[in-house]
Design an enzyme around this catalytic site. Structure first.
Site, mmCIF file in Angstrom:
data_model
loop_
_atom_site.group_PDB
_atom_site.id
_atom_site.type_symbol
_atom_site.label_atom_id
_atom_site.label_comp_id
_atom_site.label_asym_id
_atom_site.label_seq_id
_atom_site.Cartn_x
_atom_site.Cartn_y
_atom_site.Cartn_z
ATOM 1 N N LYS A 1 0.279 8.832 -1.672
ATOM 2 C CA LYS A 1 1.180 7.686 -1.736
ATOM 3 C C LYS A 1 2.274 7.958 -2.756
ATOM 4 O O LYS A 1 1.931 8.389 -3.865
ATOM 5 C CB LYS A 1 0.379 6.438 -2.148
ATOM 6 N N LYS B 1 -1.646 9.441 -6.061
ATOM 7 C CA LYS B 1 -0.712 8.320 -6.072
ATOM 8 C C LYS B 1 0.308 8.572 -7.176
ATOM 9 O O LYS B 1 -0.058 8.729 -8.349
ATOM 10 C CB LYS B 1 -1.465 7.019 -6.338
ATOM 11 N N CYS C 1 -4.171 -4.685 -11.043
ATOM 12 C CA CYS C 1 -2.804 -5.028 -11.443
ATOM 13 C C CYS C 1 -2.324 -6.383 -10.922
ATOM 14 O O CYS C 1 -1.462 -7.007 -11.527
ATOM 15 C CB CYS C 1 -1.832 -3.913 -11.079
ATOM 16 N N SER D 1 6.479 0.302 0.563
ATOM 17 C CA SER D 1 7.433 -0.794 0.770
ATOM 18 C C SER D 1 8.885 -0.339 0.656
ATOM 19 O O SER D 1 9.743 -0.787 1.413
ATOM 20 C CB SER D 1 7.159 -1.913 -0.236
ATOM 21 N N ARG E 1 3.783 2.728 -15.281
ATOM 22 C CA ARG E 1 2.427 3.194 -14.976
ATOM 23 C C ARG E 1 2.318 4.713 -15.066
ATOM 24 O O ARG E 1 1.420 5.305 -14.488
ATOM 25 C CB ARG E 1 2.015 2.699 -13.593
HETATM 26 ZN ZN LIG Z 1 -3.023 -1.178 -9.725
#
Ligand SMILES: [Zn+2]
Length: 336
Positions: free
Chosen positions: A262, A209, A119, A288, A231
């Protein structure tokens, strides 16, 4: 009143540490670092106070700062000098991550884990090359019914991942961490590494994820926001817990060595479940957004930063994570 049982007895100062169930160690923490081929100087990441994009010439100094705090491992993310639809700079032997890995491993003792995804390298910002999908519902982009929409081509992405991991391993990466949530990615990567003579390189899979809104600040940091769509066709639905077990089981079958969940704080139940169901080491990525929200509240004087950062990491450990990727790694390690 019968007060035979008084849990407060063990909360007195001189005994509470003896009966403490969970502890944080610098060796449990992994510090994410960003190396940027487009800059000659450090660029502060506004939404992640204390973190910078670092030029290749500054990456060794950046990692030395991490090591000084007692944290021994870094997770490396790269911002390439150029992007294209395939993300070809991701597997270039003279690519930004490959060059950074060579420098870090030759000049420091850091344990270097590389993020493996496309990405940051594709011009559209998705985690692999795109293919047309003859359905409007469920594509990355909304369109009128029966017009082709785009989605990530899973199997073409696997071929790219093979090239990325072998280039990272050749550069000297100690561990690779595929983060794209492609079906079959761990098995493909394991075979590619083994065939290239890198049987000793472990895989930490971003196994569960989620498609999370907590990644926002990272996208400033890594310049990896998708140019269109989202996504949700490859990352997991935040509503799903059983599916996480299935994802982790598939990665276990394919040879993943460490299983990652995650984000961390909004998914402590998932960390706890994976801990119970599997005997692999469990990693959690304190992302983050989890970092940025504590900083923002502390800046307003609403929370005490050090205390809430430590309590957050402790909760992730208590839920069952053995290792934690966190932007707080250096700050917290320094105080331990
Ligand atoms: Zn990615």
């Amino acid at each position: 009143m019968d007060l035979t049982h008084r849990p407060r007895r063990l909360r007195q100062d001189r005994v509470r540490d003896l009966v403490s169930e969970t502890s944080l160690e610098p060796a449990d923490l992994i510090a994410p670092v960003f190396v940027d081929a487009t800059t000659d100087e450090r660029i502060p990441i506004e939404s992640m106070p204390g973190h910078d994009r670092v030029p290749i010439d500054g990456i060794v100094a950046r990692v030395e700062d991490v090591l000084e705090t007692g944290v021994e491992a870094v997770m490396l993310f790269g911002i390439p000098e150029s992007k294209d639809p395939e993300g070809s700079r991701a597997w270039a032997d003279d690519g930004v991550v490959q060059e950074a890995v060579r420098r870090i491993t030759s000049e420091t003792d850091a344990y270097v884990i590389t993020d493996v995804c496309l990405c940051e390298y594709t011009d559209h910002g998705h985690c692999g090359p795109l293919e047309a999908e003859l359905r409007s519902e469920g594509g990355l982009e909304d369109g009128p019914a029966c017009e082709p929409t785009m989605t990530v081509d899973n199997d073409a992405t696997l071929a790219a991942l093979e090239q990325i991991v072998t280039s990272h391993a050749r550069a000297g990466a100690d561990m690779v961490a595929p983060s794209g949530m492609m079906d079959g990615m761990v098995g493909t990567i394991r075979s590619a590494l083994d065939e290239a003579g890198f049987e000793h390189v472990p895989i930490m899979s971003y196994a569960a994820k989620y498609e999370s809104a907590f990644y926002g600040p990272f996208r400033d940091a890594a310049d990896g926001a998708p140019a269109f769509g989202n996504r949700r066709h490859y990352q997991m639905d935040p509503a799903n817990a059983r599916e996480a077990v299935r994802e982790v089981r598939l990665d276990a079958e394919q040879g993943a060595d460490v299983m990652m969940v995650k984000p961390a704080l909004p998914y402590l139940d998932i960390i706890s479940t994976i801990r119970r169901e599997f005997d692999h080491p469990v990693a959690a990525y304190n992302v983050s957004g989890e970092y940025a929200m504590l900083h923002a509240a502390a800046e307003k004087g609403w929370l005490e930063l050090e205390a809430v950062a430590t309590e957050s990491l402790l909760s992730i450990k208590r839920a069952g994570a053995d290792l934690i990727l966190t932007y707080f790694a250096e700050d917290v390690a320094q105080r331990l």
